[in-house]
Design an enzyme around this catalytic site. Sequence first.
Site, mmCIF file in Angstrom:
data_model
loop_
_atom_site.group_PDB
_atom_site.id
_atom_site.type_symbol
_atom_site.label_atom_id
_atom_site.label_comp_id
_atom_site.label_asym_id
_atom_site.label_seq_id
_atom_site.Cartn_x
_atom_site.Cartn_y
_atom_site.Cartn_z
ATOM 1 N N ARG A 104 0.903 -1.191 0.103
ATOM 2 C CA ARG A 104 -0.017 0.005 0.102
ATOM 3 C C ARG A 104 1.052 1.293 -0.060
ATOM 4 O O ARG A 104 1.751 1.424 0.936
ATOM 5 C CB ARG A 104 -0.865 0.025 1.236
ATOM 6 C CG ARG A 104 -1.524 1.390 1.463
ATOM 7 C CD ARG A 104 -2.713 1.323 2.389
ATOM 8 N NE ARG A 104 -3.829 0.575 1.709
ATOM 9 C CZ ARG A 104 -5.115 0.556 2.404
ATOM 10 N NH1 ARG A 104 -5.510 1.369 3.571
ATOM 11 N NH2 ARG A 104 -6.113 0.090 1.812
ATOM 12 N N HIS A 131 -7.342 0.959 -6.266
ATOM 13 C CA HIS A 131 -7.652 -0.013 -5.492
ATOM 14 C C HIS A 131 -8.294 -1.081 -5.846
ATOM 15 O O HIS A 131 -9.615 -1.351 -5.683
ATOM 16 C CB HIS A 131 -8.441 0.817 -4.406
ATOM 17 C CG HIS A 131 -8.374 0.209 -2.837
ATOM 18 N ND1 HIS A 131 -7.811 -0.939 -2.603
ATOM 19 C CD2 HIS A 131 -8.850 0.430 -1.642
ATOM 20 C CE1 HIS A 131 -7.715 -1.250 -1.259
ATOM 21 N NE2 HIS A 131 -8.596 -0.411 -0.868
ATOM 22 N N GLN A 134 -10.149 -3.853 -3.537
ATOM 23 C CA GLN A 134 -11.326 -3.344 -3.088
ATOM 24 C C GLN A 134 -12.547 -3.785 -4.008
ATOM 25 O O GLN A 134 -13.604 -4.032 -3.864
ATOM 26 C CB GLN A 134 -11.451 -1.870 -2.929
ATOM 27 C CG GLN A 134 -12.711 -1.065 -2.084
ATOM 28 C CD GLN A 134 -13.017 -1.802 -0.803
ATOM 29 O OE1 GLN A 134 -12.335 -1.691 -0.006
ATOM 30 N NE2 GLN A 134 -14.292 -2.351 -0.781
ATOM 31 N N ASP A 222 -17.307 7.467 -1.439
ATOM 32 C CA ASP A 222 -16.065 7.160 -0.614
ATOM 33 C C ASP A 222 -15.764 8.360 0.037
ATOM 34 O O ASP A 222 -16.196 9.524 -0.488
ATOM 35 C CB ASP A 222 -15.014 6.736 -1.868
ATOM 36 C CG ASP A 222 -13.752 6.275 -0.830
ATOM 37 O OD1 ASP A 222 -13.790 6.160 0.197
ATOM 38 O OD2 ASP A 222 -12.607 6.305 -1.686
ATOM 39 N N CYS A 260 -16.340 1.579 0.298
ATOM 40 C CA CYS A 260 -15.247 0.654 0.543
ATOM 41 C C CYS A 260 -14.936 0.849 2.253
ATOM 42 O O CYS A 260 -14.221 0.092 2.613
ATOM 43 C CB CYS A 260 -14.173 1.143 -0.254
ATOM 44 S SG CYS A 260 -13.548 2.696 -0.096
ATOM 45 N N ARG A 288 -13.758 -8.707 1.094
ATOM 46 C CA ARG A 288 -12.367 -8.628 1.082
ATOM 47 C C ARG A 288 -11.392 -9.788 1.302
ATOM 48 O O ARG A 288 -10.620 -10.103 0.482
ATOM 49 C CB ARG A 288 -11.790 -7.403 1.961
ATOM 50 C CG ARG A 288 -12.395 -5.958 1.393
ATOM 51 C CD ARG A 288 -11.610 -5.396 0.176
ATOM 52 N NE ARG A 288 -10.170 -5.379 0.007
ATOM 53 C CZ ARG A 288 -9.301 -4.297 0.549
ATOM 54 N NH1 ARG A 288 -10.052 -3.523 1.149
ATOM 55 N NH2 ARG A 288 -8.309 -4.430 0.639
HETATM 56 N N1 NVA Z 1 -10.102 6.726 -1.054
HETATM 57 C C1 NVA Z 1 -9.689 6.315 0.192
HETATM 58 C C2 NVA Z 1 -9.932 4.832 0.192
HETATM 59 C C3 NVA Z 1 -9.519 4.240 1.424
HETATM 60 C C4 NVA Z 1 -9.645 2.562 1.409
HETATM 61 C C5 NVA Z 1 -8.422 6.658 0.571
HETATM 62 O O1 NVA Z 1 -7.124 6.509 -0.498
HETATM 63 O O2 NVA Z 1 -7.893 6.819 1.415
HETATM 64 N N1 CP Z 2 -11.174 -0.138 2.354
HETATM 65 C C1 CP Z 2 -9.857 -0.318 2.848
HETATM 66 O O1 CP Z 2 -9.106 -0.573 1.907
HETATM 67 O O2 CP Z 2 -9.888 -0.133 3.964
HETATM 68 P P1 CP Z 2 -8.573 0.097 4.826
HETATM 69 O O3 CP Z 2 -7.725 1.439 4.345
HETATM 70 O O4 CP Z 2 -8.752 -0.115 6.248
HETATM 71 O O5 CP Z 2 -7.551 -0.830 4.288
#
Ligand code: NVA
Ligand code: CP
Length: 301
Positions: A104, A131, A134, A222, A260, A288
């Site tokens: 990540r 992502h 997801q 989101d 998500c 997931r």
């Molecule tokens: N768009 C959000 C998704 C989190 C799972 C982010 O990147 O923070």
């Molecule tokens: N939806 C998702 O990826 O959540 P986290 O940021 O908690 O991993």
Amino acid sequence: MTAPRHFLDLDRFDTPVLRTLIELGKAFKRGDAEYGARPLENRVLAMIFEKPSTRTRVSFEAGMHQLGGQVIVLTHHDTQLGRGETIADTARVLSRYVDAIMIRTNEPAKLHELAAHATVPVINGLTDSSHPCQVMADVMTYEEHRGSLAGKVVTWCGDGNNVAASWIQAAAHFDFTMRLACPPQLMPSEPSLAWARSKGAHIELTTDPDAAVSGSDCVLTDTWVSMHHQNKDRLKLLAPYQVNGRLMGLAKPDAVFMHCLPAHRGEEVTEQVIDGPQSLVWDEAENRLHVQKGILTWCLL
Ligand code: NVA
Ligand code: CP
């Protein structure tokens, strides 16, 4: 040596492979996947987190344990990556110790550099631009509740962000109409749109949330402030895009709501919607775990 099976982005795949992964996820969930009890025995997954996570970390970690494998969690600060060791060198070294790497990170270039230099599979656990794990879980979740997405209308309302980009790519594979209602300044990224359209996907962009949600089968949103955003000015721009009871009422009566998570009740979605009967968010989070077991076994076996 054969090239490792990476899971980087949905635009890298032929649709039948994604279908296989979703069906594998469903089989793991039912408990009848055609693998032994511990197919990943003695396999180790390293997970690099340059951003926070709850679902991604716990679902990959629990999934590896349940499949007989193990994980090592690495954060930016407690590795030499945090002191400037290159991604390429990290990839070469980790490949000598572990069987797969999930990352990540912020810039997609880092994900691609890791994959280019790793000799084991690399899995995208979110970047600023996408992502895919997801959205695989989301497609699985929609199908469980409402059947095939083909011919359906899926509407994204809010920031045209990383999760939206993976949904746009999914539209090219699963044959649904993807509408996105976003402020003009926060429209989705051009590369995901260009790729999906080149594959014949039906993508509609608008700044009008009411028009977009009208007649939809699935409404998505989101957070308005993703982990890579510093600027809270975007909250004003996004206020008209809140998914509330009124907006949800414009969708089809049997429409579902998806997010998500993590969610911010009172910002991108109201409590009434996210905690209401049309919401699938807890199944999305659970899936997931299941779909990533499909991804892990496909990458490793
Ligand atoms: N768009 C959000 C998704 C989190 C799972 C982010 O990147 O923070
Ligand atoms: N939806 C998702 O990826 O959540 P986290 O940021 O908690 O991993």
